[in-house]
Scaffold this motif. Structure first.
Motif, PDB file in Angstrom:
ATOM      1  N   THR A  98       0.835  -1.208   0.000  1.00 29.31           N
ATOM      2  CA  THR A  98       0.000   0.000   0.000  1.00 29.31           C
ATOM      3  C   THR A  98       0.867   1.254   0.000  1.00 29.31           C
ATOM      4  N   ALA A  99       1.951   1.228   0.772  1.00 25.94           N
ATOM      5  CA  ALA A  99       2.854   2.379   0.818  1.00 25.94           C
ATOM      6  C   ALA A  99       3.506   2.625  -0.544  1.00 25.94           C
ATOM      7  N   VAL A 100       3.825   1.556  -1.266  1.00 25.41           N
ATOM      8  CA  VAL A 100       4.392   1.705  -2.619  1.00 25.41           C
ATOM      9  C   VAL A 100       3.396   2.406  -3.533  1.00 25.41           C
ATOM     10  N   LEU A 101       2.153   1.963  -3.511  1.00 28.95           N
ATOM     11  CA  LEU A 101       1.122   2.556  -4.370  1.00 28.95           C
ATOM     12  C   LEU A 101       0.860   4.015  -4.009  1.00 28.95           C
ATOM     13  N   GLU A 102       0.826   4.314  -2.719  1.00 31.14           N
ATOM     14  CA  GLU A 102       0.610   5.698  -2.296  1.00 31.14           C
ATOM     15  C   GLU A 102       1.788   6.585  -2.687  1.00 31.14           C
ATOM     16  N   ALA A 103       3.003   6.018  -2.680  1.00 31.37           N
ATOM     17  CA  ALA A 103       4.184   6.787  -3.090  1.00 31.37           C
ATOM     18  C   ALA A 103       4.104   7.146  -4.571  1.00 31.37           C
ATOM     19  N   ILE A 104       3.612   6.206  -5.385  1.00 33.46           N
ATOM     20  CA  ILE A 104       3.421   6.508  -6.812  1.00 33.46           C
ATOM     21  C   ILE A 104       2.383   7.614  -6.968  1.00 33.46           C
ATOM     22  N   ALA A 105       1.278   7.508  -6.252  1.00 36.34           N
ATOM     23  CA  ALA A 105       0.207   8.513  -6.352  1.00 36.34           C
ATOM     24  C   ALA A 105       0.693   9.894  -5.919  1.00 36.34           C
ATOM     25  N   GLN A 106       1.606   9.916  -4.910  1.00 31.22           N
ATOM     26  CA  GLN A 106       2.073  11.187  -4.346  1.00 31.22           C
ATOM     27  C   GLN A 106       3.230  11.796  -5.137  1.00 31.22           C
ATOM     28  N   GLY A 107       3.755  11.072  -6.124  1.00 29.09           N
ATOM     29  CA  GLY A 107       4.835  11.627  -6.931  1.00 29.09           C
ATOM     30  C   GLY A 107       6.224  11.333  -6.411  1.00 29.09           C
ATOM     31  N   ILE A 108       6.335  10.475  -5.387  1.00 28.15           N
ATOM     32  CA  ILE A 108       7.661  10.090  -4.897  1.00 28.15           C
ATOM     33  C   ILE A 108       8.372   9.241  -5.954  1.00 28.15           C
ATOM     34  N   CYS A 109       7.609   8.478  -6.687  1.00 26.97           N
ATOM     35  CA  CYS A 109       8.128   7.672  -7.788  1.00 26.97           C
ATOM     36  C   CYS A 109       7.027   7.542  -8.843  1.00 26.97           C
TER      37      CYS A 109
END
Length: 335
Positions: free
Chosen positions: A203-214
């Motif tokens: 979930t943290a990976v997906l949220e990082a993509i959504a937030q622009g971290i990656c």
């Protein structure tokens, strides 16, 4: 996950009433690592369909296997439910499961999703695939898992920790398909392209993509399904890689009869019920997983993602090559 023991609602209702010998004999005991909220509806539906009550204990996969080993012949458990083929393989190797003879199960579950000696069977399916931001990455930019090792993704990739068994199984099946040297080169490329340290969960990976971290990552599909069910505008979508060769890596949650089951016939009846359309529908709708039985519809959220060619590599490889996968990930610097 805290260790807990539960009774189904019907069992709880029976506590206040006199318990006959017949009722006591019709109680199935299950050890499961699946989330209580996800598995309870399955047990309730089984009880409603058959009249057989289910007593269950939840804990982590490794703890349940060790508990079965320690309890030996004294275990109350008839069935073990766990996630990931690597854990199922370990349970078999640890000697806590026995083979099940069932033409019903063999006919409905494809050979690559079950143990060759019938000690365990996959009952729900999940794809561990590439995820991309819907606007920042075009669908045609990624055709294979290998592509994420390309320097064009430097500083744009997010991964979950290598300690997670889902990643270990992914790498183990890549070793089976590609060989160790080629897999190691790919994994080193992934590590070189990381945008930040690995995350503790999907979930943290997906949220990082959504937030622009990656911009891209690798996760199980049902984690995305849960997020999209809450927010239909969640800006991440799956990519189906390797459609021209080995297919998308898939894994299972699975089940087996314990070696010292006191009620093996009830255990068989339960596992045969898990491959009915009613049970498969619960897995699809409750957790956005893919049914293992052909013809069962997926959830509306999952249906939006389209279809894909799945890997046919036997999932037993996830266990057989797990040690090699962990050592390879360590050498590649995947923390």
């Amino acid at each position: 996950m805290q260790r807990r023991t539960f009774l189904t609602a019907l069992t709880a209702a029976l506590i206040a009433a006199p318990v006959s010998a017949t009722v006591a004999a019709e109680t199935l005991t299950v050890y499961t690592s699946r989330n209580e909220q996800l598995i309870q509806p399955v047990f309730d539906a089984f009880t409603k369909a058959t009249g057989i009550t289910v007593r269950f204990t939840t804990d982590k996969d490794g703890a349940l296997i060790e508990r079965l080993k320690a309890e030996g012949e004294n275990t109350p458990a008839d069935v073990l439910i766990t996630v990931d083929a690597g854990n199922l393989w370990l349970a078999k190797r640890s000697g806590v499961l026995q083979p099940l003879t069932s033409d019903v199960v063999l006919q409905k579950i494809p050979a690559h999703l079950r143990d060759a000696d019938n000690h365990w069977f996959g009952v729900s399916l999940r794809a561990r695939t590439v995820m991309r931001h819907v606007e920042r990455v075009r669908a045609d930019e990624i055709a294979r898992y290998e592509d994420l090792a390309d320097p064009k993704w430097k500083g744009r990739l997010c991964l979950r920790t290598s300690k997670n068994v889902y990643n270990q199984s992914l790498v183990a099946t890549m070793i089976a398909d590609l060989g160790e040297a080629k897999t190691e080169a790919i994994v080193k490329g992934w590590v070189a392209n990381l945008a930040t340290l690995p995350f503790p969960n999907d979930t943290a990976v997906l949220e990082a993509i959504a937030q622009g971290i990656c911009d891209v990552g690798i996760t199980n599909t049902y984690y995305l399904g849960r997020l999209v069910a809450k927010d239909p505008q969640f800006p991440v979508v799956p990519v189906w890689p390797n459609q021209q060769d080995r297919g998308v890596h898939v894994n299972v949650s699975g089940v087996g009869v314990t070696k010292h089951a006191k009620h093996p016939e009830l255990a068989k009846r339960f596992i045969e019920w898990l491959v009915t359309s009613d049970a498969q529908k619960i897995f699809a709708e409750q957790n956005h997983e893919y049914p293992v039985v052909e013809g069962t519809p997926v959830s509306p959220v999952v249906a939006r993602w389209g279809t894909f060619q799945a890997s046919q590599t036997p999932l037993s490889k996830a266990g057989e090559l797990q040690r090699a996968a962990v050592q390879l990930m360590d050498r590649a610097g995947w923390r």
